[in-house]
Every structure is written in structure tokens, then in C-alpha cells.
Motif scaffolding. Structure first.
Motif, PDB file in Angstrom:
ATOM      1  N   TRP A 167      20.025  -1.080  20.000  1.00 46.16           N
ATOM      2  CA  TRP A 167      19.719  -1.638  18.689  1.00 46.16           C
ATOM      3  C   TRP A 167      18.266  -2.104  18.686  1.00 46.16           C
ATOM      4  O   TRP A 167      17.919  -3.062  19.377  1.00 46.16           O
ATOM      5  CB  TRP A 167      20.646  -2.808  18.370  1.00 46.16           C
ATOM      6  N   PRO A 168      17.387  -1.472  17.886  1.00 46.93           N
ATOM      7  CA  PRO A 168      15.968  -1.879  17.862  1.00 46.93           C
ATOM      8  C   PRO A 168      15.758  -3.122  16.998  1.00 46.93           C
ATOM      9  O   PRO A 168      15.152  -3.062  15.920  1.00 46.93           O
ATOM     10  CB  PRO A 168      15.279  -0.638  17.279  1.00 46.93           C
ATOM     11  N   TRP A 169      16.246  -4.265  17.488  1.00 47.26           N
ATOM     12  CA  TRP A 169      16.192  -5.497  16.698  1.00 47.26           C
ATOM     13  C   TRP A 169      14.763  -5.926  16.415  1.00 47.26           C
ATOM     14  O   TRP A 169      14.412  -6.228  15.255  1.00 47.26           O
ATOM     15  CB  TRP A 169      16.924  -6.623  17.440  1.00 47.26           C
ATOM     16  N   ARG A 170      13.958  -5.981  17.459  1.00 42.85           N
ATOM     17  CA  ARG A 170      12.628  -6.565  17.285  1.00 42.85           C
ATOM     18  C   ARG A 170      11.773  -5.769  16.309  1.00 42.85           C
ATOM     19  O   ARG A 170      11.143  -6.339  15.412  1.00 42.85           O
ATOM     20  CB  ARG A 170      11.931  -6.667  18.642  1.00 42.85           C
ATOM     21  N   SER A 171      11.738  -4.451  16.480  1.00 41.74           N
ATOM     22  CA  SER A 171      10.915  -3.639  15.581  1.00 41.74           C
ATOM     23  C   SER A 171      11.438  -3.694  14.151  1.00 41.74           C
ATOM     24  O   SER A 171      10.653  -3.718  13.197  1.00 41.74           O
ATOM     25  CB  SER A 171      10.878  -2.191  16.067  1.00 41.74           C
ATOM     26  N   THR A 172      12.748  -3.750  13.989  1.00 38.30           N
ATOM     27  CA  THR A 172      13.318  -3.822  12.647  1.00 38.30           C
ATOM     28  C   THR A 172      12.947  -5.130  11.964  1.00 38.30           C
ATOM     29  O   THR A 172      12.577  -5.158  10.780  1.00 38.30           O
ATOM     30  CB  THR A 172      14.847  -3.671  12.704  1.00 38.30           C
ATOM     31  N   VAL A 173      13.031  -6.226  12.713  1.00 42.29           N
ATOM     32  CA  VAL A 173      12.672  -7.535  12.138  1.00 42.29           C
ATOM     33  C   VAL A 173      11.193  -7.553  11.762  1.00 42.29           C
ATOM     34  O   VAL A 173      10.817  -8.024  10.671  1.00 42.29           O
ATOM     35  CB  VAL A 173      13.005  -8.664  13.135  1.00 42.29           C
ATOM     36  N   VAL A 174      10.338  -7.024  12.659  1.00 51.21           N
ATOM     37  CA  VAL A 174       8.899  -7.011  12.370  1.00 51.21           C
ATOM     38  C   VAL A 174       8.605  -6.192  11.119  1.00 51.21           C
ATOM     39  O   VAL A 174       7.840  -6.621  10.239  1.00 51.21           O
ATOM     40  CB  VAL A 174       8.124  -6.456  13.588  1.00 51.21           C
ATOM     41  N   VAL A 175       9.205  -5.007  11.012  1.00 50.97           N
ATOM     42  CA  VAL A 175       8.961  -4.145   9.848  1.00 50.97           C
ATOM     43  C   VAL A 175       9.483  -4.802   8.575  1.00 50.97           C
ATOM     44  O   VAL A 175       8.824  -4.785   7.526  1.00 50.97           O
ATOM     45  CB  VAL A 175       9.616  -2.764  10.063  1.00 50.97           C
ATOM     46  N   THR A 176      10.664  -5.391   8.635  1.00 54.62           N
ATOM     47  CA  THR A 176      11.255  -6.014   7.437  1.00 54.62           C
ATOM     48  C   THR A 176      10.401  -7.180   6.957  1.00 54.62           C
ATOM     49  O   THR A 176      10.129  -7.321   5.750  1.00 54.62           O
ATOM     50  CB  THR A 176      12.681  -6.487   7.743  1.00 54.62           C
ATOM     51  N   VAL A 177       9.950  -8.027   7.880  1.00 53.60           N
ATOM     52  CA  VAL A 177       9.079  -9.150   7.498  1.00 53.60           C
ATOM     53  C   VAL A 177       7.772  -8.638   6.910  1.00 53.60           C
ATOM     54  O   VAL A 177       7.270  -9.165   5.897  1.00 53.60           O
ATOM     55  CB  VAL A 177       8.820 -10.061   8.718  1.00 53.60           C
ATOM     56  N   PHE A 178       7.219  -7.589   7.545  1.00 54.69           N
ATOM     57  CA  PHE A 178       5.974  -7.003   7.032  1.00 54.69           C
ATOM     58  C   PHE A 178       6.162  -6.459   5.618  1.00 54.69           C
ATOM     59  O   PHE A 178       5.299  -6.645   4.749  1.00 54.69           O
ATOM     60  CB  PHE A 178       5.514  -5.899   7.978  1.00 54.69           C
ATOM     61  N   VAL A 179       7.270  -5.781   5.360  1.00 51.34           N
ATOM     62  CA  VAL A 179       7.536  -5.205   4.045  1.00 51.34           C
ATOM     63  C   VAL A 179       7.701  -6.306   2.999  1.00 51.34           C
ATOM     64  O   VAL A 179       7.140  -6.220   1.889  1.00 51.34           O
ATOM     65  CB  VAL A 179       8.788  -4.307   4.097  1.00 51.34           C
ATOM     66  N   LEU A 180       8.457  -7.348   3.328  1.00 51.42           N
ATOM     67  CA  LEU A 180       8.660  -8.436   2.365  1.00 51.42           C
ATOM     68  C   LEU A 180       7.354  -9.159   2.058  1.00 51.42           C
ATOM     69  O   LEU A 180       7.017  -9.392   0.889  1.00 51.42           O
ATOM     70  CB  LEU A 180       9.694  -9.422   2.911  1.00 51.42           C
ATOM     71  N   ALA A 181       6.602  -9.486   3.098  1.00 54.58           N
ATOM     72  CA  ALA A 181       5.340 -10.202   2.880  1.00 54.58           C
ATOM     73  C   ALA A 181       4.314  -9.311   2.180  1.00 54.58           C
ATOM     74  O   ALA A 181       3.616  -9.753   1.255  1.00 54.58           O
ATOM     75  CB  ALA A 181       4.794 -10.699   4.215  1.00 54.58           C
ATOM     76  N   GLY A 182       4.219  -8.049   2.620  1.00 54.32           N
ATOM     77  CA  GLY A 182       3.243  -7.154   2.018  1.00 54.32           C
ATOM     78  C   GLY A 182       3.556  -6.841   0.569  1.00 54.32           C
ATOM     79  O   GLY A 182       2.644  -6.674  -0.252  1.00 54.32           O
ATOM     80  N   SER A 183       4.834  -6.762   0.227  1.00 54.17           N
ATOM     81  CA  SER A 183       5.211  -6.490  -1.161  1.00 54.17           C
ATOM     82  C   SER A 183       4.844  -7.667  -2.061  1.00 54.17           C
ATOM     83  O   SER A 183       4.452  -7.466  -3.223  1.00 54.17           O
ATOM     84  CB  SER A 183       6.710  -6.199  -1.249  1.00 54.17           C
ATOM     85  N   ASN A 184       4.979  -8.896  -1.565  1.00 54.25           N
ATOM     86  CA  ASN A 184       4.544 -10.054  -2.345  1.00 54.25           C
ATOM     87  C   ASN A 184       3.052  -9.981  -2.628  1.00 54.25           C
ATOM     88  O   ASN A 184       2.584 -10.246  -3.741  1.00 54.25           O
ATOM     89  CB  ASN A 184       4.856 -11.356  -1.590  1.00 54.25           C
ATOM     90  N   PHE A 185       2.263  -9.616  -1.589  1.00 56.60           N
ATOM     91  CA  PHE A 185       0.822  -9.488  -1.765  1.00 56.60           C
ATOM     92  C   PHE A 185       0.506  -8.367  -2.761  1.00 56.60           C
ATOM     93  O   PHE A 185      -0.363  -8.505  -3.623  1.00 56.60           O
ATOM     94  CB  PHE A 185       0.179  -9.201  -0.420  1.00 56.60           C
ATOM     95  N   ALA A 186       1.234  -7.230  -2.652  1.00 49.62           N
ATOM     96  CA  ALA A 186       0.994  -6.105  -3.562  1.00 49.62           C
ATOM     97  C   ALA A 186       1.365  -6.467  -4.998  1.00 49.62           C
ATOM     98  O   ALA A 186       0.729  -6.005  -5.957  1.00 49.62           O
ATOM     99  CB  ALA A 186       1.803  -4.892  -3.101  1.00 49.62           C
TER     100      ALA A 186
END
Length: 407
Positions: free
Chosen positions: A33-52
Motif C-alpha cells: 500500500w503506497p500510503w506515503r506517496s498517496t498522502v503527499v499527492v492528495t495534500v498537494f492536490v488539495l492545497a494546489g487546487s485552493n491556490f488555483a
């Protein structure tokens, strides 16, 4: 700095694969289960979408709870990308299609589709990945040029075909990069398999070499010991002094054999270390003649061998040793001749006895002759062994003076 990069070539990791790539392959055999990479990508997507969303305010719909759920779903699906790559690539494409169709801002949400596509293609599901990306692009075209009239934001106009070309280029680029990594990954896997096969082949060759060494050492020494033990038993009562000489020969021969066996076994205990004693060569030929004499065999040496490379020297010594051992064990003759000649870059080594054979294994056992042939072949030489026209047996070895591997 990497040596390949200094010379202007590709970096070493590109030629043989980065260290972490082996772990990727292990993940395919036992998916984790790639937990760490999934969490990093999900946080990046949520934060980046707010900025966008702030940058596209007034052009695209504002982020609401439904949009955040879609972003969370697109990111969370990546947790299953190693176990179910096809389902994940279609799931993320569907979530992103709904997100864009609802008029929410462009942004890093597209990265989730890119990562899912990459995982699917690398895992071998190329058609599924291309189909998912194609479906996403077609859906975007429908929304941007037709369905936009009924979808938020209100008052939106049709997108330009230039934007569609950019999206299509983005989709093809993601798939192309994924295909490139898939091809490189297959090459790395083949290279790893070839290196593993070469390592196994080297190990097999080393085991064969050690088996040949042990056979040659033990066969010769035990043959001499057997003959001397017979002499000692026969003369124990009638000639104790001669029996003592036979026992002394047995002691000396067994000590020498133990020393050589220990040297061979040392290479198993500490592979790669230099041997403690030099490998035997033709400079020890007088010892062989003396040992043969103690077994009742007279050996005449004709000619002088040239200076040989260590590998050729060892092979020539072992061939003479095995040939003389076979004379002691399998021939009724008590006389043998060892002849050396060299010309045209080859050494011709001949061992003759006058026979007759005393058992079924005339000339020697199959293992002994096979070992001699393998030694010669490893150097690019040949062995001929068989009865002589005028009786007896002959072993003829032709070895190159400059050893060249025949394998």
C-alpha cells in the motif's frame, strides 16, 4: 560526479535502473500500500487546487464541498494503483472529468490522472491507460464545446480549440513518458536477469573448477596411497624396512593431498581472497615423477616445457597428473613417457604408456578424461585420448601458449 555523465553519456541509473526500481518490481510481486506517496499527492492536490481557485476566480466555479470530495477521491484512489491499476486509472479519469465538467478550476488535480496512467502503463495495462486518457480528453471536448451551456459556471463560453490542443498534447505527453519508462523498465529487468544468469554461470564454472581440482588431487594421491598400502601389507613381515618406506610415502602423500585440498577449500571459505599458496605448475613435475616412482611407475620426461601463463601451467600439470594416475590405476605397464614440444604458439603435451589395460576403464575413468578435456577447452585447447596402434594408451593435449578463454 557520475562517470557516464562526465564522458557525456547517459547517467548510470538510466542505463541500469535507479536503486529504488527493484523495490517497484518487488511491489508488483507482492503489492504494498503506497500510503506515503498517496498522502503527499492528495495534500498537494488539495492545497494546489485552493491556490488555483484564487488565480481563476471569476473564470471558473469556486471550490465547494462537492469539489473537495472529488479532489479527495481522485487522490485517495491512488492508494490502490499498484493492486488495481486499471480500475484506478478509470476511476481517477472519471473523478477529474466530473470535476472539470462542473466548472471547477484547472490545477494539480490533473496530476492524479497522470500518476494513475503512469502506474497502469508501467504495470503493462497500456490499452486501459490510453483508453482512460482518451475518454478524459473526449469528455473535456464535449464539456468545453457543447455541454458547457447547461453546466456551471453560468455565462461560460465555448473553449478555443487551441486549449483543446494543449490538453491533447498534455495527455499524449503523459502517456508517452509512461511508455518510455515502461520500455526502460523492461530493459532493466532483462539486464538484471542477464546479470543474475551470468553470476549463476560464473558460480557453476567455479564449482566445476573446484570439483576438477579436488578430483585431480584426490585421485592421484589416493592411487599412490593405495599402491603403497598394498606394498606395505605385502612386505610387512618379510621386509619391514621396505614396508616402512611405503608407510613413509603414504604419510608424505596424504599430507600433501591434505594441503592441496585445504587450499582449494580456502577459496570457498573466503571467495575473492588471494590463495595462501601458489597454484601447482609444471615446475613440480619432478615431484610427480617421484610420486609415480614410489608407486612403482618409471616416468621418462622428454623435452622442456616453455614458460606458461598460470592458468595454462596449472592445466598442463593437472593433465600430466591425471594421465600418470590413470597409468598407475588402469595400466599393466610400469613405464610411462611424458613428452613436451611447442611450436606455432601451442604446447603439445603427450603421455604414453605401453599397456596393457588391467580393467574395464582402460586409459582412465570417464570423469578424469572429461575433466582433462574441460580444462583444455577452457583455455581454447584440445585433448585426444585413446589406445595407440602399437598397444598401450596415449593422452595428447594441445594447449595455446597464450591462454585464451574458450568459453
Amino acid at each position: 560526479m557520475d562517470e557516464q555523465r562526465v564522458r557525456g553519456g547517459p547517467p548510470q541509473w538510466w542505463r541500469h535502473g535507479p536503486p529504488w526500481w527493484d523495490r517497484w518490481g518487488e511491489g508488483e510481486r507482492a503489492p504494498h500500500w503506497p500510503w506515503r506517496s498517496t498522502v503527499v499527492v492528495t495534500v498537494f492536490v488539495l492545497a494546489g487546487s485552493n491556490f488555483a481557485a484564487h488565480g481563476q476566480e471569476g473564470e471558473r466555479a469556486a471550490l465547494d464541498p462537492f469539489a473537495r470530495v472529488l479532489l479527495l477521491v481522485a487522490g485517495a484512489l491512488l492508494l490502490w494503483r499498484k493492486r488495481y491499476p486499471v480500475a484506478v486509472v478509470f476511476g481517477t479519469a472519471g473523478a477529474v472529468m466530473v470535476y472539470l465538467g462542473a466548472g471547477y478550476p484547472y490545477g494539480p488535480v490533473l496530476f492524479t490522472v497522470a500518476l494513475a496512467c503512469f502506474s497502469a502503463i508501467v504495470a503493462g495495462h497500456r490499452r486501459a491507460a490510453w483508453a482512460a486518457m482518451g475518454t478524459l480528453w473526449v469528455g473535456h471536448v464535449l464539456v468545453a464545446h457543447w455541454l458547457y451551456q447547461w453546466l456551471p459556471p453560468s455565462g461560460d463560453s465555448a473553449a478555443s480549440w487551441g486549449e483543446e490542443l494543449v490538453v491533447a498534447t498534455w495527455v499524449v505527453a503523459i502517456a508517452a513518458v509512461s511508455e518510455l519508462f515502461r520500455v526502460r523498465r523492461e530493459q532493466w529487468a532483462r539486464e538484471r536477469a542477464e546479470r543474475a544468469e551470468a553470476a549463476r554461470r560464473r558460480a557453476d564454472e567455479e564449482r566445476l573448477r573446484i570439483a576438477q581440482e579436488l578430483h585431480d588431487v584426490l585421485a592421484h594421491s589416493i592411487s599412490v596411497i593405495n599402491v603403497q598400502a598394498g606394498v606395505g601389507l605385502a612386505l610387512l613381515d618379510s621386509d619391514p624396512e621396505q614396508a616402512r618406506t611405503a608407510l613413509t610415502t603414504i604419510k608424505a602423500q596424504s599430507k600433501e593431498a591434505l594441503g592441496e585440498v585445504r587450499q582449494v577449500l580456502d577459496t570457498l571459505r573466503a571467495p575473492g581472497d588471494a590463495p595462501r599458496a601458489p597454484a601447482p605448475g609444471l615446475d613440480r613435475l619432478p615431484e610427480l615423477v617421484e610420486q609415480a616412482a614410489s608407486a612403482g611407475l618409471t616416468v621418462d620426461v622428454e623435452g622442456e616445457p616453455p614458460r606458461l601463463a598460470p592458468g595454462t601451467d596449472l592445466a598442463a600439470f593437472r593433465i600430466v597428473q591425471e594421465a600418470l594416475t590413470n597409468v598407475v590405476r588402469h595400466s599393466g605397464s610400469r613405464h610411462a613417457r611424458v613428452h613436451f614440444a611447442y611450436d606455432a604458439g601451442v604446447l603439445r603435451l603427450r603421455v604414453d604408456d605401453d599397456g596393457p589395460a588391467t580393467g574395464a576403464d582402460a586409459g582412465g575413468s570417464g570423469n578424469g578424461l572429461a575433466g582433462m578435456r574441460e580444462r583444455a577447452a577452457a583455455l581454447g585447447g584440445t585433448i585426444e585420448a585413446g589406445p595407440r596402434p602399437d598397444g598401450g594408451f596415449r593422452v595428447l593435449a594441445v594447449l595455446p601458449l597464450s591462454a585464451s578463454a574458450g568459453r
